[in-house]
Write an enzyme that holds these catalytic residues in place. Sequence first.
Site, short mmCIF file in Angstrom:
data_model
loop_
_atom_site.label_atom_id
_atom_site.label_comp_id
_atom_site.label_asym_id
_atom_site.label_seq_id
_atom_site.Cartn_x
_atom_site.Cartn_y
_atom_site.Cartn_z
CB CYS A 44 -28.48 -20.98 60.52
SG CYS A 44 -27.40 -21.57 59.20
CG ASP A 46 -30.58 -23.15 55.51
OD1 ASP A 46 -29.90 -24.18 55.51
OD2 ASP A 46 -31.58 -22.99 54.77
NE ARG A 48 -32.62 -25.48 53.76
CZ ARG A 48 -31.99 -26.61 54.08
NH1 ARG A 48 -32.44 -27.74 53.64
NH2 ARG A 48 -30.90 -26.59 54.83
CG HIS A 100 -31.27 -24.96 60.41
ND1 HIS A 100 -31.22 -25.67 59.23
CD2 HIS A 100 -30.21 -24.15 60.39
CE1 HIS A 100 -30.16 -25.27 58.52
NE2 HIS A 100 -29.52 -24.36 59.21
CB CYS A 103 -27.37 -26.74 60.32
SG CYS A 103 -26.36 -25.24 60.23
CO CO Z 1 -27.62 -23.77 58.97
#
Ligand code: CO
Length: 211
Positions: A44, A46, A48, A100, A103
């Site tokens: 993803c 993302d 983080r 994750h 998400c």
């Molecule tokens: Co995500």
Amino acid sequence: MKYNSIEEIIKNNRAWVAQKQAQDRTYFEEMASGQKPPYLYIGCSDSRLALTKFTGTEPGELFVHRNIANQVSLTDMNFLAILNYAIIHLEVKHIIVAGHYGCGGIKAALEGRAIGIIDNWVNPIREIYLQKQEEIDALPTKEERLNRLAELNVILQVKNIYQTSIMRQSLQQQKAPEVHGWVVDISTGLIKDLEVSTKQWQLRSLVAAAF
Ligand code: CO
């Protein structure tokens, strides 16, 4: 959370280069000579998920494809080109599909609140939910339902890799990389290997290739 300024990021870069060179004079020379990563990582977008930090890997180890909610889309030219390059030219030994918990893409799919193109992008996740609705709805909390959907999404994306012609071809030639399904728990930092069994999809791919 405090964010680095652009100036700080450049400064951090200079400090990191100096540190690497102090450890190993030829670090960047070696890096510039080419890549032969053993892993293709599909994850993803993302912010983080700082891959190299989570996995303790160095530059040159992971070939990466990222998008919202780690989708393996058979109509995504970008993804297919990456998969093709990773399997044929880089000859990666492992493909990791990593979702994750927490998400935003999964949440958007389940809540149906995403608007515009994101709504289209996460539609395959909504399909997973509709197919597994009974199992997911039986979970006691919303968080658990979202987490289970994140896991089921990873499993489907692993399966999708076996639907690509490039993967079927490499299976036939017995050169196919191993495929793994992971979920990263951002709340603990820990990677969970879902231990997805790929045998049935491998066999199906081979049958399809034989026809
Ligand atoms: Co995500």
